[in-house]
Design an enzyme around this catalytic site. Structure first.
Site, PDB file in Angstrom:
ATOM      1  N   ARG A  54       1.531  -2.376   3.241  1.00  0.00           N
ATOM      2  CA  ARG A  54       2.016  -1.663   4.433  1.00  0.00           C
ATOM      3  C   ARG A  54       1.541  -2.268   5.736  1.00  0.00           C
ATOM      4  O   ARG A  54       2.322  -2.439   6.675  1.00  0.00           O
ATOM      5  CB  ARG A  54       1.579  -0.190   4.397  1.00  0.00           C
ATOM      6  CG  ARG A  54       2.536   0.704   3.665  1.00  0.00           C
ATOM      7  CD  ARG A  54       1.764   1.807   2.996  1.00  0.00           C
ATOM      8  NE  ARG A  54       0.914   1.220   1.978  1.00  0.00           N
ATOM      9  CZ  ARG A  54       1.281   1.050   0.723  1.00  0.00           C
ATOM     10  NH1 ARG A  54       2.446   1.476   0.321  1.00  0.00           N
ATOM     11  NH2 ARG A  54       0.474   0.488  -0.158  1.00  0.00           N
ATOM     12  N   THR A  55       0.255  -2.589   5.821  1.00  0.00           N
ATOM     13  CA  THR A  55      -0.259  -3.044   7.112  1.00  0.00           C
ATOM     14  C   THR A  55       0.401  -4.367   7.508  1.00  0.00           C
ATOM     15  O   THR A  55       0.888  -4.523   8.625  1.00  0.00           O
ATOM     16  CB  THR A  55      -1.798  -3.172   7.068  1.00  0.00           C
ATOM     17  OG1 THR A  55      -2.324  -1.927   6.612  1.00  0.00           O
ATOM     18  CG2 THR A  55      -2.362  -3.476   8.442  1.00  0.00           C
ATOM     19  N   HIS A 132     -10.334   0.798  10.431  1.00  0.00           N
ATOM     20  CA  HIS A 132      -8.929   0.406  10.269  1.00  0.00           C
ATOM     21  C   HIS A 132      -8.140   1.095  11.390  1.00  0.00           C
ATOM     22  O   HIS A 132      -7.395   2.051  11.153  1.00  0.00           O
ATOM     23  CB  HIS A 132      -8.460   0.860   8.882  1.00  0.00           C
ATOM     24  CG  HIS A 132      -7.144   0.296   8.439  1.00  0.00           C
ATOM     25  ND1 HIS A 132      -6.266  -0.354   9.296  1.00  0.00           N
ATOM     26  CD2 HIS A 132      -6.553   0.282   7.214  1.00  0.00           C
ATOM     27  CE1 HIS A 132      -5.200  -0.717   8.607  1.00  0.00           C
ATOM     28  NE2 HIS A 132      -5.350  -0.351   7.346  1.00  0.00           N
TER      29      HIS A 132
HETATM   30  C1  NCD Z   1      -5.735   1.461   3.241  1.00  0.00           C
HETATM   31  C2  NCD Z   1      -6.666   0.306   3.468  1.00  0.00           C
HETATM   32  O1  NCD Z   1      -6.312  -0.857   3.271  1.00  0.00           O
HETATM   33  O2  NCD Z   1      -7.781   0.612   3.875  1.00  0.00           O
HETATM   34  N1  NCD Z   1      -4.400   1.139   3.138  1.00  0.00           N
HETATM   35  C3  NCD Z   1      -3.640   0.848   4.232  1.00  0.00           C
HETATM   36  O3  NCD Z   1      -3.971   0.026   5.049  1.00  0.00           O
HETATM   37  N2  NCD Z   1      -2.512   1.526   4.385  1.00  0.00           N
HETATM   38  C4  NCD Z   1      -6.203   2.405   2.214  1.00  0.00           C
HETATM   39  C5  NCD Z   1      -6.604   1.907   0.864  1.00  0.00           C
HETATM   40  O4  NCD Z   1      -6.619   0.715   0.579  1.00  0.00           O
HETATM   41  O5  NCD Z   1      -6.898   2.772   0.036  1.00  0.00           O
END
Ligand code: NCD
Length: 306
Positions: A54-55, A132
């Site tokens: 997603r990111t 994050h």
């Molecule tokens: C998260 C992350 O990478 O910290 N995911 C994200 O970026 N959407 C959560 C996770 O990995 O559980």
């Protein structure tokens, strides 16, 4: 030219700036065509030293939808990092070719370090179990849009609150909003770190281990994955991995207008059957992530829509 801005922790943005970004994201959602050329001629670099779906995709989609372009790697072994090049030299080089960089790294503090050597904006896309901030913007936009504002809610955070960086960033940021109550639900081994709790007003939170006890009180339930990659002991992970599994049955006790959020990826902590419940908004949340990143890029590059 004004001083280059970075986003490493949510606190790098003033409260008012966060609100401006959320408002801009809402404008973009309403009329994306007005922003389709905002980043024409600009280049975004993505440096992913850790896996991401997603990111990375939402950043790339955001830049492309703003009319910009993207370069980068999702596999550090394909870059000179594999030859032992330092992050410092990598970012100095990337800054020669691009206008803005996004970095995810397993070591806490690496994006901050990179930003010190960069004359282009650096965005932290997750550093170890630390922070994050763009997931936080995503989460704030989701709450603001679906719960009509960011005050007067009781928010439950459930799962791995020790290693979950999205929780750390989000709680730090929510400390800036008024009249919120927090219920931290985790096994004793995975409690939220003190340095995060210290951001909150005394009396505004409780820590418990039972999700069932909290359920009926919540306006927002933020589920998280047990962060396997951060455990030093696999046995300990195996023991804790299924601490919480959200099912339709458990949700019967919840408010009818509660929302269920999750930064994703999920492993086992939300049963698939829950996806059909209208309160489950985690895929919508992933979509908000793209719009809020569009707004962030516009802000950091100091460009404008129509
Ligand atoms: C998260 C992350 O990478 O910290 N995911 C994200 O970026 N959407 C959560 C996770 O990995 O559980």
């Amino acid at each position: 030219m004004s001083k280059v801005r970075h986003l490493i922790e949510p606190t790098d943005l003033k409260q008012q700036e966060i609100e401006e970004i959320l408002e801009l994201a809402e404008k973009i959602m309403e009329k994306p065509e007005d922003y389709a050329e905002a980043c024409k001629g600009k280049l975004l670099a993505t440096l992913f030293f850790e896996p991401s779906t997603r990111t990375r995709f939402s950043f790339e989609a955001a830049m492309l939808r703003l009319g910009g372009r993207i370069i980068g790697f999702s596999e550090p072994n394909s870059s000179a990092v594999a030859k032992g090049e330092s992050v410092k030299d990598t970012i100095r080089t990337i800054a020669c070719y691009s206008d803005i960089a996004v970095i995810r790294h397993p070591k806490e503090g690496v994006p901050r370090l990179a930003s010190k050597y960069s004359d282009i904006p650096v965005i932290n896309a997750g550093d170890g179990g630390h922070q994050h901030p763009t997931q936080t913007l995503t989460d704030l936009l989701t709450m603001k849009s679906l719960k009509k504002g960011l005050t007067k809610h009781t928010i439950g955070f459930c799962g791995d609150l020790k290693f979950g960086r999205t929780v750390h960033s989000l709680v730090k940021s929510l400390a800036g909003f008024k009249e919120l109550s927090f219920i931290f639900i985790s096994p004793p081994e995975l409690k939220i770190p003190d340095y995060i709790k210290e951001e909150l007003e005394e009396g505004s939170y409780i820590e418990i281990s039972s999700l069932d006890t909290a359920m009926e009180k919540l306006d927002i339930l933020y589920m998280t994955r047990i962060q396997r990659e951060r455990f030093l002991d696999e046995g300990e992970y195996m023991r804790l991995k299924d601490s919480y599994i959200l099912t339709n049955e458990k949700l019967q006790a919840a408010k009818k207008d509660m929302i269920i959020m999750h930064p994703l990826p999920r492993v086992n902590e939300i049963a698939d059957e829950v996806d059909n419940d209208p309160r489950a908004v985690y895929f919508k949340q992933a979509k908000y992530g793209m719009y809020v990143r569009m707004a962030l890029i516009i802000k950091l590059l100091e460009v404008e829509g129509k």
